[in-house]
Write an enzyme that holds these catalytic residues in place. Structure first.
Site, short mmCIF file in Angstrom:
data_model
loop_
_atom_site.label_atom_id
_atom_site.label_comp_id
_atom_site.label_asym_id
_atom_site.label_seq_id
_atom_site.Cartn_x
_atom_site.Cartn_y
_atom_site.Cartn_z
N LYS A 227 0.77 -1.25 -0.11
CA LYS A 227 -0.09 0.01 -0.11
C LYS A 227 0.99 1.06 0.06
O LYS A 227 1.81 1.26 1.00
CB LYS A 227 -0.90 0.05 1.44
CG LYS A 227 -2.07 1.00 1.07
CD LYS A 227 -2.84 1.70 2.36
CE LYS A 227 -1.95 2.47 3.03
NZ LYS A 227 -1.73 3.74 2.48
N GLU B 203 10.20 0.56 10.41
CA GLU B 203 11.22 1.69 9.96
C GLU B 203 10.61 2.79 10.57
O GLU B 203 9.71 3.33 9.57
CB GLU B 203 11.85 1.37 8.58
CG GLU B 203 13.24 1.93 8.54
CD GLU B 203 13.21 3.25 8.07
OE1 GLU B 203 13.18 4.36 8.90
OE2 GLU B 203 13.29 3.75 6.99
N CYS C 118 13.58 10.07 7.48
CA CYS C 118 13.52 9.66 8.79
C CYS C 118 14.85 9.64 9.71
O CYS C 118 15.05 9.87 10.91
CB CYS C 118 13.22 8.08 8.67
SG CYS C 118 14.21 7.35 7.39
N GLU D 60 10.44 14.78 16.32
CA GLU D 60 10.70 14.65 14.92
C GLU D 60 9.91 15.78 14.14
O GLU D 60 8.74 15.62 14.35
CB GLU D 60 10.56 13.41 14.45
CG GLU D 60 10.87 13.14 12.94
CD GLU D 60 10.58 11.72 12.45
OE1 GLU D 60 9.50 11.08 12.62
OE2 GLU D 60 11.70 11.27 11.69
P1 NAI Z 1 2.11 7.83 8.71
O1 NAI Z 1 2.92 6.93 9.49
O2 NAI Z 1 0.47 8.24 9.16
O3 NAI Z 1 1.84 7.30 7.12
C1 NAI Z 1 2.83 6.25 6.60
C2 NAI Z 1 2.14 5.21 6.22
O4 NAI Z 1 1.29 4.36 7.02
C3 NAI Z 1 0.99 5.82 5.00
O5 NAI Z 1 1.07 4.79 3.99
C4 NAI Z 1 -0.31 5.61 5.85
O6 NAI Z 1 -1.45 5.49 4.98
C5 NAI Z 1 -0.04 4.36 6.60
N1 NAI Z 1 -1.12 4.35 7.82
C6 NAI Z 1 -1.44 5.34 8.63
N2 NAI Z 1 -2.19 5.06 9.51
C7 NAI Z 1 -2.46 3.59 9.63
C8 NAI Z 1 -2.86 2.72 10.38
N3 NAI Z 1 -3.59 2.85 11.26
N4 NAI Z 1 -2.68 1.45 9.93
C9 NAI Z 1 -1.88 0.85 8.77
N5 NAI Z 1 -1.13 2.09 8.18
C10 NAI Z 1 -1.31 3.35 8.54
O7 NAI Z 1 2.76 9.27 8.56
P2 NAI Z 1 2.25 10.62 8.19
O8 NAI Z 1 1.00 10.85 8.92
O9 NAI Z 1 2.17 10.67 6.71
O10 NAI Z 1 3.48 11.49 8.85
C11 NAI Z 1 3.35 11.96 10.34
C12 NAI Z 1 4.65 11.71 10.59
O11 NAI Z 1 5.56 10.68 10.54
C13 NAI Z 1 5.76 12.87 9.84
O12 NAI Z 1 5.99 14.18 10.18
C14 NAI Z 1 7.03 11.94 10.17
O13 NAI Z 1 7.39 12.34 11.49
C15 NAI Z 1 6.88 10.66 10.26
N6 NAI Z 1 7.07 10.08 9.06
C16 NAI Z 1 8.23 9.21 9.08
C17 NAI Z 1 8.69 8.40 8.01
C18 NAI Z 1 9.95 7.64 7.85
O14 NAI Z 1 10.43 7.57 6.83
N7 NAI Z 1 10.20 6.91 9.00
C19 NAI Z 1 7.84 8.55 6.60
C20 NAI Z 1 6.58 9.52 6.88
C21 NAI Z 1 6.37 10.08 7.95
#
Ligand code: NAI
Ligand code: MG
Length: 498
Positions: free
Chosen positions: A189, A265, A299, A396
């Site tokens: 996804k 990750e 990240c 972060e």
């Molecule tokens: P997020 O963690 O909500 O989204 C990442 C992925 O998880 C997306 O594909 C999203 O659709 C999915 N997701 C969201 N809620 C879910 C759930 N309950 N169950 C399963 N999948 C789910 O991150 P978001 O809201 O886009 O960004 C928020 C913060 O997260 C950022 O400001 C940053 O601090 C961090 N982040 C870290 C990343 C990394 O590379 N480690 C990448 C993106 C965000």
């Protein structure tokens, strides 16, 4: 693909055919509930197009397609062919580098030149795991003269993979490469902010020769499609990259369903440490790249900068000048280094951290503002006069914002470097080999860079200590997370108990 593609344009490539369906069984299909969602261009806030939105029912369909492919022919596919398909895919990424990079720049906002770097790294990663496919080997273990034991590495089965929006294609390749090399099938996804490039890549999956159902890619929201995938009873493993908050939810979903294997990750708040004996211009260039690369949406971003007191004044003067020079603008501009943040939500989140920093009494050395009045652009920002308890030092921010502070001794900087719940990355800049090794070994982080930053490579494992994650991606280490270990023990002698 009637009704499931649109003609779009990018400034770098002109018109192209953008798939908008769900990619299941090597076919483009509509979402069962007939839902779609809009994809926004972060550069000008316009709607690029709409794509099919997967719900629980589509996740079910994708998972059964994957299961059927796995139990049918894919389980029996030769390692040689698995490798060949991955290498084909790598070659196709290279052949289509301009298109893939342009779609990435359009949808995510990263500079086209940087996006090309991402696509090159995708090809490298896919080819590397193509090379591994026929080198995953078991073992024979001798326990007694009348027993023959062998240990097999087997695929786990159906792998759910959930990726974020900061490196849409690269995360696609990092997830798919090792999973396929080890003989698994996947349902991936993408992030709701950036579905487009992954769909273009799916056309290449078919062209590379993968049988139907081996690689399935769906667009959709986390709370719906992501939650369905992570709690699915027929998904054997879930791999996630994203926020720590959601990482915890993924673990709970796995625990509450079928105890699927979990790798995570997650986030970071990585220290970037500059000793007085470092080559200062070199260090500034890496510190700048460490925080501002990909608009701070990494990240592993080096967001906490610690500079030894004797060079602090000179460092901050030069670093300010360097940061202010980063070209912020249209991703398709020739000189652009930094494009817009990915979305309104991320833009607002970062601006609220900047406000928070000001309120807590930190000093803005440079930046701190929105750039322009259209698109999600933010000036490269440096905060000084910070204390360790401030939110901008602890949390972060995931944007072009860093904090800078002084330290005096090695012992002190090791302690503050580790003063975080995260442990993804860190860096040390010094010309002293002993300092480099001593500090690197003492920092609690999955990757430590010395006199460099953000120089990841597909041959090197990447992942987090502490709350930055579980398991490793890339390198040989990633394969461990996509294999089951089976022991087969054969008795050769007579019955033991008569
Ligand atoms: P997020 O963690 O909500 O989204 C990442 C992925 O998880 C997306 O594909 C999203 O659709 C999915 N997701 C969201 N809620 C879910 C759930 N309950 N169950 C399963 N999948 C789910 O991150 P978001 O809201 O886009 O960004 C928020 C913060 O997260 C950022 O400001 C940053 O601090 C961090 N982040 C870290 C990343 C990394 O590379 N480690 C990448 C993106 C965000
Ligand atoms: Mg979210």
């Amino acid at each position: 693909m009637s009704g499931l593609s649109v003609k779009l344009k990018t400034p770098a490539t002109g018109e192209y055919e953008q798939p908008t369906g769900l990619f299941i069984n090597n076919e483009w299909v509509k979402a069962v509930d007939g839902k779609t969602f809009e994809v926004i261009n972060p550069t000008d806030e316009s709607v690029i197009t709409s794509v099919q939105e997967a719900t629980e029912k589509d996740v079910d369909i994708a998972v059964s397609a994957a299961r059927k492919a796995f139990e049918g022919s894919w389980r029996k596919e030769t390692p040689e062919n698995r490798g060949k398909f991955l290498v084909n895919l790598a070659n196709l990424f290279e052949k289509n580098i301009d298109l893939l990079a342009a779609v990435e720049a359009l949808d995510n906002g990263k500079a086209f030149a940087m996006a090309k770097g991402d696509v090159g790294a995708c090809a490298g990663c896919l080819r590397y795991y193509g090379g591994w496919a026929d080198k995953i080997e078991g073992k024979v273990v001798d326990t007694s003269h009348d027993t023959f034991n062998y240990i097999r590495k087997e695929p786990i089965g159906v792998c759910g993979q959930i990726i974020p929006w900061n490196f849409p294609l690269l995360m696609w390749a990092w997830k798919i490469g090792p999973a396929i090399a080890a003989g698994n099938v996947v349902v991936l996804k993408t992030a709701e902010q950036t579905p487009l490039s992954a769909l273009v890549a799916c056309n290449l999956v078919k062209e590379a020769g993968f049988p139907p159902g081996v690689i399935n890619v769906i667009s959709g929201f986390g709370k719906v499609a992501g939650a369905a995938l992570s709690s699915h009873m027929d998904v054997d493993k879930i791999a996630f990259t994203g926020s720590t908050v959601v990482g915890r939810q993924i673990m709970k979903a796995a625990a509450g369903s079928n105890l699927k294997k979990v790798t995570l990750e997650l986030g970071g708040k990585s220290p970037n440490i500059v000793f007085a004996d470092a080559d200062i211009d070199n260090a500034i260039s890496w510190v700048n790249f460490g925080i501002y690369f990909n608009h701070g949406q990494c990240c592993c971003a080096g967001s906490r900068i610690y500079v030894q007191d004797s060079i602090y004044d000179e460092f901050i003067k030069k670093f300010k000048e360097r940061a202010a020079k980063n070209a912020v603008g249209d991703p398709f501009g020739q000189e652009t280094f930094q494009g817009p943040q990915v979305s309104q939500i991320q833009f607002d989140r970062i601006m609220s951290y900047i406000e928070e920093g000001k309120k807590s009494g930190a000093t803005i050395e440079t930046g701190g503002n929105r750039k322009g009045d259209k698109g999600y652009f933010i000036e490269p920002t440096i905060f000084s006069n910070v204390t360790e308890d401030m939110k901008i030092v602890q949390e972060e921010i995931f944007g072009p914002v860093c904090t800078i502070s002084k330290f005096s001794t090695k012992e002190e900087v090791i302690k503050i470097g580790n003063n975080t719940t995260y442990g993804l990355a860190a860096a040390v800049h010094t010309s002293n080999l002993n300092t480099a090794i001593e500090v690197s070994n003492a920092l609690k982080a999955g990757t430590v860079w010395v006199n460099t930053y953000n120089t990841l490579h597909w041959q090197l494992p990447f992942g987090g200590f502490k709350e930055s994650g579980i398991g490793r991606e890339l390198g040989e280490a990633a394969l461990d997370n996509y294999c089951q270990t089976k022991t087969v023990s054969i008795r050769l002698g007579d019955a033991l108990f008569g």
